[in-house]
Scaffold this active site. Structure first.
Site, PDB file in Angstrom:
ATOM      1  N   HIS A 102       0.884  -1.172   0.108  1.00  0.00           N
ATOM      2  CA  HIS A 102      -0.041  -0.234   0.102  1.00  0.00           C
ATOM      3  C   HIS A 102       0.980   1.287   0.038  1.00  0.00           C
ATOM      4  O   HIS A 102       1.918   1.184   0.569  1.00  0.00           O
ATOM      5  CB  HIS A 102      -0.880   0.135   1.191  1.00  0.00           C
ATOM      6  CG  HIS A 102      -1.756  -1.100   1.486  1.00  0.00           C
ATOM      7  ND1 HIS A 102      -2.140  -1.617   2.635  1.00  0.00           N
ATOM      8  CD2 HIS A 102      -2.196  -2.020   0.621  1.00  0.00           C
ATOM      9  CE1 HIS A 102      -2.905  -2.652   2.687  1.00  0.00           C
ATOM     10  NE2 HIS A 102      -2.810  -3.157   1.471  1.00  0.00           N
ATOM     11  N   TYR A 153       3.126   3.243  12.354  1.00  0.00           N
ATOM     12  CA  TYR A 153       2.989   4.237  11.185  1.00  0.00           C
ATOM     13  C   TYR A 153       2.985   5.688  11.570  1.00  0.00           C
ATOM     14  O   TYR A 153       1.890   5.962  12.354  1.00  0.00           O
ATOM     15  CB  TYR A 153       1.907   4.027  10.203  1.00  0.00           C
ATOM     16  CG  TYR A 153       1.524   2.750   9.569  1.00  0.00           C
ATOM     17  CD1 TYR A 153       1.904   2.550   8.281  1.00  0.00           C
ATOM     18  CD2 TYR A 153       1.106   1.602  10.297  1.00  0.00           C
ATOM     19  CE1 TYR A 153       1.583   1.174   7.758  1.00  0.00           C
ATOM     20  CE2 TYR A 153       0.831   0.311   9.781  1.00  0.00           C
ATOM     21  CZ  TYR A 153       1.201   0.145   8.412  1.00  0.00           C
ATOM     22  OH  TYR A 153       0.828  -0.979   7.943  1.00  0.00           O
ATOM     23  N   LYS A 207       6.212   8.500   5.274  1.00  0.00           N
ATOM     24  CA  LYS A 207       6.042   7.443   6.533  1.00  0.00           C
ATOM     25  C   LYS A 207       7.268   7.259   7.156  1.00  0.00           C
ATOM     26  O   LYS A 207       8.249   7.039   6.515  1.00  0.00           O
ATOM     27  CB  LYS A 207       5.168   6.113   6.066  1.00  0.00           C
ATOM     28  CG  LYS A 207       3.755   6.100   5.437  1.00  0.00           C
ATOM     29  CD  LYS A 207       3.269   4.842   5.061  1.00  0.00           C
ATOM     30  CE  LYS A 207       1.989   5.212   4.388  1.00  0.00           C
ATOM     31  NZ  LYS A 207       1.534   4.238   3.224  1.00  0.00           N
ATOM     32  N   ASP A 253      -5.697  -7.239  -0.029  1.00  0.00           N
ATOM     33  CA  ASP A 253      -4.250  -7.770  -0.594  1.00  0.00           C
ATOM     34  C   ASP A 253      -4.227  -8.767  -1.224  1.00  0.00           C
ATOM     35  O   ASP A 253      -3.087  -9.212  -1.677  1.00  0.00           O
ATOM     36  CB  ASP A 253      -3.790  -7.699   0.845  1.00  0.00           C
ATOM     37  CG  ASP A 253      -3.342  -6.503   1.583  1.00  0.00           C
ATOM     38  OD1 ASP A 253      -3.636  -5.430   0.960  1.00  0.00           O
ATOM     39  OD2 ASP A 253      -3.200  -6.524   2.904  1.00  0.00           O
TER      40      ASP A 253
END
Length: 166
Positions: free
Chosen positions: A62, A129, A69, A165
């Protein structure tokens, strides 16, 4: 103090925080803006997220076109893969893997247009994250973990994977 190392991917860095250990345990900073700016990582992070997953879970790939990030595994261990997803780049499809764990405390600094995925190696893993945009500000892209164009080598077959996914 942090150590910042270039990876094989343009703009992706492996960050190694310093750890203070003694007989009581250990302490380390997961983020100190001044240290990251001094290291040339000048992103203004606005949102933190945590994901708890179990052994055999595979998440990703993703990303989006506008979010930086800073990721790490704060508990357990994961096999993390970062993938260049910029279809206009000569490096599209280039990837690199890393072991992130609560023992090595490594972090990955990931710029926009890179996919981020991981496979959980330990019984439980907590993945953190830190993001430069709010979730939903950009449309996310998703590439299948086993997309034949990329030939990503995972440590084991995915035993638990979301519909998104797969």
């Amino acid at each position: 103090m942090i150590i910042v190392e270039k990876t094989l991917l343009d703009g992706v860095y492996l960050v190694k925080p310093s750890v203070h250990e003694d007989s009581r345990g250990n302490f380390y900073e997961t983020y100190n803006k001044k240290e990251y700016v001094n290291a040339g990582l000048c992103t203004d992070f606005v949102q933190d997220d945590i994901s708890k997953s179990y052994k055999g879970v595979l998440k990703g790939m993703h990303g989006d076109s506008g979010t930086f990030k800073l990721v790490q595994c704060v508990y357990g261990s994961v096999y993390a893969v970062i993938l260049n997803c910029d279809e206009n780049s000569v490096n599209f499809g280039k990837w690199q893997s890393f072991i992130l764990s609560d023992e090595n405390r490594y972090q990955l600094y990931i710029p926009p247009m890179y996919g981020n995925g991981y496979y959980v190696l330990s019984d439980v893993a907590v993945y953190s994250y830190k993001q430069s945009t709010y979730y939903g500000d950009y449309n996310q892209f998703t590439y299948k973990y086993n997309d034949s164009r990329f030939k990503i080598k995972w440590p084991a077959d995915a035993s638990i994977i979301s519909e998104r996914d797969s």
